[in-house]
Scaffold this motif. Sequence first.
Motif, PDB file in Angstrom:
ATOM      1  N   ILE A 158      14.225 -10.763 -37.310  1.00 34.04           N
ATOM      2  CA  ILE A 158      14.010  -9.329 -37.539  1.00 34.04           C
ATOM      3  C   ILE A 158      13.369  -8.717 -36.295  1.00 34.04           C
ATOM      4  CG2 ILE A 158      12.810  -7.603 -38.933  1.00 34.04           C
ATOM      5  CD1 ILE A 158      12.835  -9.639 -41.243  1.00 34.04           C
ATOM      6  N   ILE A 159      14.000  -7.642 -35.823  1.00 35.62           N
ATOM      7  CA  ILE A 159      13.467  -6.929 -34.659  1.00 35.62           C
ATOM      8  C   ILE A 159      13.067  -5.536 -35.121  1.00 35.62           C
ATOM      9  CG2 ILE A 159      13.920  -6.131 -32.305  1.00 35.62           C
ATOM     10  CD1 ILE A 159      16.103  -8.276 -32.136  1.00 35.62           C
ATOM     11  N   LYS A 160      11.842  -5.196 -34.892  1.00 36.68           N
ATOM     12  CA  LYS A 160      11.316  -3.926 -35.390  1.00 36.68           C
ATOM     13  C   LYS A 160      11.994  -2.739 -34.718  1.00 36.68           C
ATOM     14  CE  LYS A 160       6.734  -5.719 -36.579  1.00 36.68           C
ATOM     15  NZ  LYS A 160       5.272  -5.591 -36.377  1.00 36.68           N
ATOM     16  N   ARG A 161      12.075  -1.664 -35.489  1.00 40.61           N
ATOM     17  CA  ARG A 161      12.673  -0.429 -34.981  1.00 40.61           C
ATOM     18  C   ARG A 161      11.946   0.057 -33.721  1.00 40.61           C
ATOM     19  NH1 ARG A 161      15.879   2.634 -38.429  1.00 40.61           N
ATOM     20  NH2 ARG A 161      15.223   4.492 -37.276  1.00 40.61           N
ATOM     21  N   GLU A 162      10.603  -0.020 -33.773  1.00 42.42           N
ATOM     22  CA  GLU A 162       9.813   0.467 -32.643  1.00 42.42           C
ATOM     23  C   GLU A 162      10.146  -0.294 -31.360  1.00 42.42           C
ATOM     24  OE1 GLU A 162       8.630  -0.452 -35.550  1.00 42.42           O
ATOM     25  OE2 GLU A 162       7.911   1.439 -36.422  1.00 42.42           O
ATOM     26  N   GLU A 163      10.354  -1.588 -31.491  1.00 38.40           N
ATOM     27  CA  GLU A 163      10.679  -2.405 -30.312  1.00 38.40           C
ATOM     28  C   GLU A 163      12.049  -2.039 -29.753  1.00 38.40           C
ATOM     29  OE1 GLU A 163      11.318  -7.108 -29.037  1.00 38.40           O
ATOM     30  OE2 GLU A 163      10.417  -6.613 -30.983  1.00 38.40           O
ATOM     31  N   LEU A 164      13.006  -1.847 -30.643  1.00 42.02           N
ATOM     32  CA  LEU A 164      14.357  -1.490 -30.203  1.00 42.02           C
ATOM     33  C   LEU A 164      14.372  -0.135 -29.498  1.00 42.02           C
ATOM     34  CD1 LEU A 164      16.384  -2.649 -33.344  1.00 42.02           C
ATOM     35  CD2 LEU A 164      16.444  -3.697 -31.076  1.00 42.02           C
ATOM     36  N   THR A 165      13.719   0.837 -30.107  1.00 40.51           N
ATOM     37  CA  THR A 165      13.721   2.174 -29.505  1.00 40.51           C
ATOM     38  C   THR A 165      12.979   2.190 -28.171  1.00 40.51           C
ATOM     39  OG1 THR A 165      11.769   2.748 -30.834  1.00 40.51           O
ATOM     40  CG2 THR A 165      13.930   3.371 -31.701  1.00 40.51           C
ATOM     41  N   LYS A 166      11.899   1.410 -28.103  1.00 38.20           N
ATOM     42  CA  LYS A 166      11.127   1.376 -26.861  1.00 38.20           C
ATOM     43  C   LYS A 166      11.942   0.763 -25.725  1.00 38.20           C
ATOM     44  CE  LYS A 166       6.782  -0.272 -24.892  1.00 38.20           C
ATOM     45  NZ  LYS A 166       5.522  -1.013 -25.119  1.00 38.20           N
ATOM     46  N   LYS A 167      12.612  -0.352 -26.005  1.00 39.42           N
ATOM     47  CA  LYS A 167      13.359  -1.049 -24.959  1.00 39.42           C
ATOM     48  C   LYS A 167      14.614  -0.295 -24.526  1.00 39.42           C
ATOM     49  CE  LYS A 167      11.844  -5.786 -25.824  1.00 39.42           C
ATOM     50  NZ  LYS A 167      12.253  -7.159 -26.198  1.00 39.42           N
ATOM     51  N   VAL A 168      15.247   0.387 -25.453  1.00 40.01           N
ATOM     52  CA  VAL A 168      16.528   1.024 -25.136  1.00 40.01           C
ATOM     53  C   VAL A 168      16.369   2.471 -24.690  1.00 40.01           C
ATOM     54  CG1 VAL A 168      18.797   1.673 -26.059  1.00 40.01           C
ATOM     55  CG2 VAL A 168      17.759  -0.514 -26.694  1.00 40.01           C
ATOM     56  N   TRP A 169      15.388   3.180 -25.286  1.00 44.96           N
ATOM     57  CA  TRP A 169      15.295   4.615 -25.003  1.00 44.96           C
ATOM     58  C   TRP A 169      14.072   5.041 -24.188  1.00 44.96           C
ATOM     59  CZ3 TRP A 169      17.968   3.200 -29.403  1.00 44.96           C
ATOM     60  CH2 TRP A 169      19.225   3.802 -29.580  1.00 44.96           C
ATOM     61  N   GLU A 170      13.055   4.217 -24.127  1.00 44.89           N
ATOM     62  CA  GLU A 170      11.806   4.676 -23.523  1.00 44.89           C
ATOM     63  C   GLU A 170      11.987   5.197 -22.103  1.00 44.89           C
ATOM     64  OE1 GLU A 170       8.555   1.913 -22.331  1.00 44.89           O
ATOM     65  OE2 GLU A 170       7.404   3.011 -23.822  1.00 44.89           O
ATOM     66  N   ASP A 171      12.748   4.469 -21.274  1.00 46.11           N
ATOM     67  CA  ASP A 171      12.924   4.862 -19.873  1.00 46.11           C
ATOM     68  C   ASP A 171      14.227   5.610 -19.635  1.00 46.11           C
ATOM     69  OD1 ASP A 171      10.530   3.616 -19.211  1.00 46.11           O
ATOM     70  OD2 ASP A 171      11.525   1.657 -19.050  1.00 46.11           O
ATOM     71  N   ASN A 172      14.875   6.027 -20.707  1.00 43.22           N
ATOM     72  CA  ASN A 172      16.191   6.651 -20.541  1.00 43.22           C
ATOM     73  C   ASN A 172      16.277   8.002 -21.238  1.00 43.22           C
ATOM     74  OD1 ASN A 172      17.850   4.363 -19.219  1.00 43.22           O
ATOM     75  ND2 ASN A 172      16.812   3.362 -20.920  1.00 43.22           N
TER      76      ASN A 172
END
Length: 288
Positions: free
Chosen positions: A234-248
């Motif tokens: 299980i990968i948390k939503r917060e982790e996914l959004t941070k890795k994919v969208w934080e710098d983009n």
Amino acid sequence: MSKKKIYIYSSLCVVLFFGWIFSDSNQKNEDFAERVKVSLRDAGNQLLLSNQDSTSLVLPIIELSSYKFKLSFQHQLSFEPSFLVEIVKNSFKKNKLHNYYRVEVKQCVDGEVAYSYEMKNELERNIIPCKGRVLPQNCYTIEVKFTNTTSLYLDKQFFLFALLFMMLVFIIDATFLRQKAVKKEVNTVQDAINIGSYQFYPEQNKLVMQATEIRLSKKECELLTIFVSRPNEIIKREELTKKVWEDNGVFVGRSLDTYISKLRKKIKGDDTIKISNVHGVGYKLELK
């Protein structure tokens, strides 16, 4: 290999090939020998005239070996060495002969060298000093040896070696590029990640199933990369959004769910894999 490279190599090879075909070294050597003979006959006539002799003959010029010639006379003569140096130099210059040569004045009776000098690019070097005094009346032969023959002509051998060299460079270049292409292809295959029946190529943003290629957007590819690195976890939503969208850029509320939905549609061809939603926590890539 690019078309531009092939064109360049082909053009150079064609030029060298025709240069090899049309360069006739034998003809050039014959022309050179003839010009030397004309020059030496002219020098011989001037020596005779300096002796007030306008009736005796300059004997036929003999080519002793490659680039070596002999001048001889019908009767005896006498001359001052500096005069010989000057008339030979001027005669050669008039017939466009290069100025690297050695001259030996020999006595006919015993072949002893009475006077000798060498020219190197119009710089005279006396081998047997005799300047300033006249060679006495005697039978003499004058031998001329050209010393820098490598610079006389570009003959067929030059064009042949150049052509072979270009062909060798072409083969090496083509082989190198082929090996590079094969290596790239191998690396591409090795970069594939197996997900059930799919091969995932993160660097190329695509999934491949049998012969079918499925293109992925950048965000889809980034999400799938995270999932395959941690399958059945299980990968948390917060982790996914941070890795994919934080710098983009700015993350929009339902963006993650939208891209997860798109990914599900693209992997639906294999029932052994699915992206499941863990309510209130995140998502999980399930592999059976």
